[in-house]
Each structure stands twice: as structure tokens, then as C-alpha cells.
Design a protein around this motif. Structure first.
Motif, PDB file in Angstrom:
ATOM      1  N   THR A  81       0.825  -1.218   0.000  1.00 12.70           N
ATOM      2  CA  THR A  81       0.000   0.000   0.000  1.00 12.70           C
ATOM      3  C   THR A  81       0.858   1.267   0.000  1.00 12.70           C
ATOM      4  O   THR A  81       0.482   2.275   0.585  1.00 12.70           O
ATOM      5  N   GLU A 109     -12.322  -1.285   0.189  1.00 14.81           N
ATOM      6  CA  GLU A 109     -11.531  -1.223   1.419  1.00 14.81           C
ATOM      7  C   GLU A 109     -10.310  -0.324   1.233  1.00 14.81           C
ATOM      8  O   GLU A 109      -9.963   0.471   2.099  1.00 14.81           O
ATOM      9  N   TYR A 110      -9.644  -0.477   0.084  1.00 13.39           N
ATOM     10  CA  TYR A 110      -8.496   0.385  -0.219  1.00 13.39           C
ATOM     11  C   TYR A 110      -8.931   1.843  -0.300  1.00 13.39           C
ATOM     12  O   TYR A 110      -8.264   2.740   0.223  1.00 13.39           O
ATOM     13  N   GLU A 113      -9.660   3.174   3.102  1.00 18.27           N
ATOM     14  CA  GLU A 113      -8.412   3.338   3.847  1.00 18.27           C
ATOM     15  C   GLU A 113      -7.719   4.641   3.446  1.00 18.27           C
ATOM     16  O   GLU A 113      -7.182   5.362   4.289  1.00 18.27           O
ATOM     17  N   LYS A 116     -10.285   7.683   4.748  1.00 25.86           N
ATOM     18  CA  LYS A 116     -10.932   7.662   6.054  1.00 25.86           C
ATOM     19  C   LYS A 116     -10.543   8.827   6.955  1.00 25.86           C
ATOM     20  O   LYS A 116     -11.331   9.240   7.812  1.00 25.86           O
TER      21      LYS A 116
END
Length: 240
Positions: A81, A109-110, A113, A116
């Protein structure tokens, strides 16, 4: 002969005579060269550096002071990541620099992330968008001005997952309201939503007020906080 265009002396103000200074990071040589060639063809972009890993990216941002960064999500040294990690660091140390992260996967989800801690100045696009230089320029322009961009396919994945929940709150929405929700999640403001949906801004406002009420969300005027509210709602598994 191509004239080198000057950056505006007013932060975050651009016009047709000003190119966006961009640093591009991608570890795959062929992809890096091909995308760099596309970016150099655009009159709206001035590619100031093309690098292959996270340390080189951070160094280039420090040296070149770009308006925006375009980076792959996975790069050396760990190929996990790095793009997200670099985006956080760049936004923390250079808050005027926007960052668009590229990924092969429509993985919510990425995206969550990345966004957020705040969506301002950040974008998450699928690599397939690179072929559409106009879309890429739009995304880089948006983040360079402090806006946010989320790939439509990621939004679709989030909505589809929420739809599959028993007693999904999305069932309360009209088709128009669902469309507006998707546009909001992509980071668009009311004017952009109105233009893409061929509606008046007043009509968009009414749809937003209605869907926020139906979903039990607090109305947000700030576009970035609105994006986060919508993403958090779509990501939440158990809300009914």
C-alpha cells in the motif's frame, strides 16, 4: 513549439493558460513510460518527474513542489500500500499537493483506507481510467484544488454490497436519489451533479435533502465531509 505555461500566483486557481505540475509514480517501466507519454501530450499537464518507488516519489515532491501527484497503489519496497502511505505523508507535509492513487482493483476497502482521515485533495481511480486522458486530467485538476475523486466502479461496488443487506436502507430511495448518492460518493459538488444528470442545482439539493433524511444522515454542506458521510454509510455492514 510548445509554450511552457506558468502557474497562477493565486493558490488553487487555474485557467486554460496554466498547466498542472504533476509527479507520477509507477514501478512498472512500460506502464510508467506509456502513461508519461500520455500525460506529456496533454496541454493541461506539465509532467515534472516520473519515478518508480515511494522514496523517489517523496523526494520528487520535496524537490519539484508539484500541484498534484499520480501514483500507483503498489510500489517497492513492499508492493502493498505504498501509494496510500505516500498519499497520507504528502498530504500531511504538503497540504497544497493533491494526490490521485491508481489501483487495478475496484476495492472499496483500499478506497476507504485512503479517504478515512479526510477526502480533501485525494482521489482513488482504477488504472483503466489512465487511457482516458480527459478523465485523468479532470481528476488531477480536482485534487489539485482540494477536491476529491472516487472511481465510479468503486462507488458501484459499495452500493451493490449495501443493496445485498437484508432490509437495506437504500430500498427507500428513488432511482434519482440513488443516482445522486452515487454522484456524491464520487466527490462531486451540487453543480457537477446537476450538469452530469441534466438537472437544476435546486433539484439536486432537493434530492440530497430527501435521501439524507431517508438514510438518517446529518446534512453536510462541506463536500469533503459529505463524501466521508456517504462512504461511511455505504461501508457500514449492519445499518438497517
Amino acid at each position: 513549439m510548445r509554450v511552457r505555461r506558468r502557474r497562477s500566483r493565486h493558490p488553487h486557481r487555474y485557467d486554460s493558460a496554466v498547466a498542472i505540475r504533476v509527479v507520477f509514480a509507477e514501478d512498472n517501466y512500460l506502464v510508467r513510460e506509456g502513461t508519461s507519454a500520455l500525460l506529456r501530450e496533454s496541454e493541461d499537464i506539465e509532467l515534472v518527474a516520473a519515478v518508480e518507488d515511494m522514496p523517489s516519489l517523496l523526494a520528487a515532491v520535496e524537490t519539484e513542489k508539484p500541484d498534484a501527484v499520480l501514483t500507483d497503489i503498489r510500489m517497492p519496497p513492499t508492493s502493498t500500500t505504498e501509494g496510500i502511505d505516500a498519499a497520507r505523508e504528502i498530504r500531511g507535509t504538503h497540504p497544497d499537493v493533491g494526490v490521485v492513487v491508481l489501483s487495478q482493483y475496484a476495492d472499496e476497502e483500499y478506497a476507504y483506507e485512503l479517504l478515512k482521515a479526510g477526502a480533501a485533495g485525494l482521489g482513488y481511480l482504477l488504472k483503466e481510467r489512465v487511457a482516458d486522458i480527459h478523465e485523468l486530467v479532470r481528476a488531477l485538476t480536482e485534487v489539485s484544488k482540494g477536491g476529491s475523486v472516487l472511481d465510479p466502479k468503486v462507488v458501484e461496488a459499495l452500493v451493490a454490497r449495501k443493496d445485498r443487506l437484508e432490509h437495506s436502507p437504500l430500498a427507500q430511495l428513488t432511482e434519482r436519489e440513488r443516482e445522486v448518492l452515487g454522484e456524491m460518493a464520487q466527490g462531486k459538488n451540487n453543480a457537477s451533479i446537476a450538469k452530469s444528470m441534466f438537472l437544476t442545482e435546486r433539484a439536486v439539493e432537493k434530492h440530497i435533502n430527501s435521501l439524507f433524511h431517508k438514510l438518517g444522515l446529518t446534512e453536510e454542506i462541506d463536500v469533503h465531509r459529505r463524501v466521508m458521510a456517504v462512504l461511511a454509510f455505504l461501508r457500514e455492514e449492519g445499518k438497517t
